[in-house]
Write a protein that holds these residues in place. Structure first.
Motif, PDB file in Angstrom:
ATOM      1  N   ALA A 269       0.819  -1.222   0.000  1.00  0.00           N
ATOM      2  CA  ALA A 269       0.000   0.000   0.000  1.00  0.00           C
ATOM      3  C   ALA A 269       0.849   1.266   0.000  1.00  0.00           C
ATOM      4  CB  ALA A 269      -0.953  -0.004   1.201  1.00  0.00           C
ATOM      5  N   GLU A 270       1.894   1.312   0.818  1.00  0.00           N
ATOM      6  CA  GLU A 270       2.715   2.519   0.869  1.00  0.00           C
ATOM      7  C   GLU A 270       3.413   2.771  -0.467  1.00  0.00           C
ATOM      8  OE1 GLU A 270       5.147   4.042   4.455  1.00  0.00           O
ATOM      9  OE2 GLU A 270       6.665   3.182   3.109  1.00  0.00           O
ATOM     10  N   VAL A 271       3.879   1.689  -1.090  1.00  0.00           N
ATOM     11  CA  VAL A 271       4.518   1.827  -2.404  1.00  0.00           C
ATOM     12  C   VAL A 271       3.519   2.369  -3.413  1.00  0.00           C
ATOM     13  CG1 VAL A 271       5.486   0.531  -4.335  1.00  0.00           C
ATOM     14  CG2 VAL A 271       6.261   0.057  -2.002  1.00  0.00           C
ATOM     15  N   ARG A 272       2.299   1.859  -3.381  1.00  0.00           N
ATOM     16  CA  ARG A 272       1.286   2.320  -4.336  1.00  0.00           C
ATOM     17  C   ARG A 272       0.892   3.772  -4.080  1.00  0.00           C
ATOM     18  NH1 ARG A 272      -2.273  -3.305  -4.307  1.00  0.00           N
ATOM     19  NH2 ARG A 272      -1.376  -4.190  -6.221  1.00  0.00           N
ATOM     20  N   ASN A 273       0.790   4.174  -2.820  1.00  0.00           N
ATOM     21  CA  ASN A 273       0.494   5.569  -2.504  1.00  0.00           C
ATOM     22  C   ASN A 273       1.599   6.478  -3.034  1.00  0.00           C
ATOM     23  OD1 ASN A 273      -1.833   6.294  -0.129  1.00  0.00           O
ATOM     24  ND2 ASN A 273      -1.380   4.137  -0.424  1.00  0.00           N
ATOM     25  N   LEU A 274       2.840   6.080  -2.812  1.00  0.00           N
ATOM     26  CA  LEU A 274       3.977   6.849  -3.301  1.00  0.00           C
ATOM     27  C   LEU A 274       3.988   6.907  -4.823  1.00  0.00           C
ATOM     28  CD1 LEU A 274       6.707   8.282  -2.865  1.00  0.00           C
ATOM     29  CD2 LEU A 274       7.774   6.018  -2.778  1.00  0.00           C
ATOM     30  N   LEU A 275       3.718   5.778  -5.455  1.00  0.00           N
ATOM     31  CA  LEU A 275       3.705   5.702  -6.906  1.00  0.00           C
ATOM     32  C   LEU A 275       2.607   6.593  -7.496  1.00  0.00           C
ATOM     33  CD1 LEU A 275       4.593   4.512  -9.610  1.00  0.00           C
ATOM     34  CD2 LEU A 275       3.208   2.474  -9.086  1.00  0.00           C
ATOM     35  N   ALA A 276       1.433   6.579  -6.870  1.00  0.00           N
ATOM     36  CA  ALA A 276       0.335   7.430  -7.342  1.00  0.00           C
ATOM     37  C   ALA A 276       0.740   8.898  -7.283  1.00  0.00           C
ATOM     38  CB  ALA A 276      -0.916   7.178  -6.507  1.00  0.00           C
ATOM     39  N   TYR A 277       1.428   9.273  -6.212  1.00  0.00           N
ATOM     40  CA  TYR A 277       1.900  10.660  -6.075  1.00  0.00           C
ATOM     41  C   TYR A 277       2.851  11.019  -7.212  1.00  0.00           C
ATOM     42  CZ  TYR A 277       4.120  14.810  -4.078  1.00  0.00           C
ATOM     43  OH  TYR A 277       4.612  16.078  -3.880  1.00  0.00           O
TER      44      TYR A 277
END
Length: 344
Positions: A269-277
């Motif tokens: 989840a944290e990787v995906r949040n960062l990637l979305a940013y």
């Protein structure tokens, strides 16, 4: 004429948003369903018990990860337990009283002390005081790489020179070559914000990702380096074509990593949040929207806390903005615009 064309563009954008906006919401949970830093199901019993002042489930969980040498799960559990202990540490006090030499209790104690020190304006002085706690944690189980993550964070906060950092890094990788947490701590030390540069950050992250397994979270290190560059406004404004290409390559690598996990999985989840940013910042709105769909309800503090004090609000605003951008750039005929949404 210019005003007329601007008005027509705004009118077409509104029409596209009206037509395609609702459809683009498919797969996105409602705002009130999104949770910030929701704990993994396997960790919930330990947190519930800790809320009741009972340490045994947390002790059993961490002991299990140590016995199995499951260092990634151990580090993840530690972070959540420490976050909880910031406000309610009675269960930890009881644990240390019952088992003062327990390697897991010593690890939680050291990690909590490091976190509290970092939260103080006088963190340099306070971190020096917790050095012996980190040493005790490293000695309690010599196999464990997680205390060395704390040691790397300690080195950064106490202005340790590169020679000290390199010595600590050697100890960390000796215990686990591809441990994500120690890599993140090392990347922070090497960042332009601290004792390195954006180039050093990218070099380190790309080498680590190249050596790691395809499903390892270490594959997300380059996108962390990309985030650091994008957050540095002056450096981002001066970015050359090579740096821009490295940012996009980092995002592409993280997209591949994300694709290997189920939608709504809290582990990446944290990787995906960062990637979305990062994708949103690069104007790759359609790809960012897909990451928001994969995130589901699993919003994380990082990276949104770096944007504003309203962390969940920043996540929801970014998600809404990306959806709006995709809708407003979709032709009324429903076909993708020539050249796609990816731009520099």
């Amino acid at each position: 004429m210019v005003c007329t064309m601007a008005f027509l563009r705004a009118l077409l954008s509104s029409a596209r948003t009206f037509r395609y906006g609702p459809g683009l919401s498919a797969g996105l949970p409602a705002d009130d369903a999104v949770l910030l830093d929701a704990p993994d199901e396997w960790l919930s019993p330990a947190l519930v018990a800790a809320a009741l002042g009972e340490y045994e489930p947390a002790a059993k969980l961490l002991a299990t990860t140590r016995d199995a040498a499951d260092w990634e799960t151990r580090d993840r559990a530690l972070a959540r337990l420490v976050a909880f202990a910031r406000g309610r540490d009675g269960w930890l006090t009881g644990w240390l009283a019952a088992a003062p030499r327990d390697p897991d209790a010593l690890l939680v104690k050291a990690a909590l002390a490091v976190r509290r020190a970092w939260e103080s304006p006088a963190h340099s002085e306070l971190l020096r005081e917790v050095g012996p706690l980190i040493t005790a944690a490293t000695e309690a189980d010599p196999r464990d790489p997680v205390p060395w993550r704390l040691a790397l964070d300690h080195a950064r906060g106490t202005h340790a020179p590169h020679t000290v950092f390199e010595s600590l890094w050697e100890q960390a990788v000796r215990r686990c070559t591809h441990h994500y947490g120690t890599h993140v701590s090392a990347l922070r030390y090497l960042s332009a914000e601290w004792y390195g540069s954006h180039r050093e950050c990218f070099d380190f992250a790309e080498r680590a990702a190249e050596d790691a397994a395809r499903d390892s979270l270490v594959q997300a290190l380059p996108v962390r380096a990309a985030f650091a560059l994008l957050r540095d406004e002056k450096a981002a404004a001066r970015a050359n074509s090579v740096q821009v290409d490295r940012v996009d390559a980092a995002a592409d690598l993280a997209i591949g990593l994300s694709a290997g996990f189920p939608a709504g999985d809290p582990w990446p989840a944290e990787v995906r949040n960062l990637l979305a940013y990062v994708l949103a910042a690069r104007g790759r709105s359609a790809e960012a929207l897909e990451q928001f769909r994969l995130i589901g309800t699993c919003a994380t503090s990082f990276p949104w806390a770096s944007v504003t004090g309203d962390t969940l609000g920043a996540f929801l605003d970014a998600r809404a903005d990306v959806r709006l951008r995709v809708a407003s750039s979709t032709p009324l005929c429903g076909r993708p615009e020539r050249g796609g949404l990816r731009g520099h």
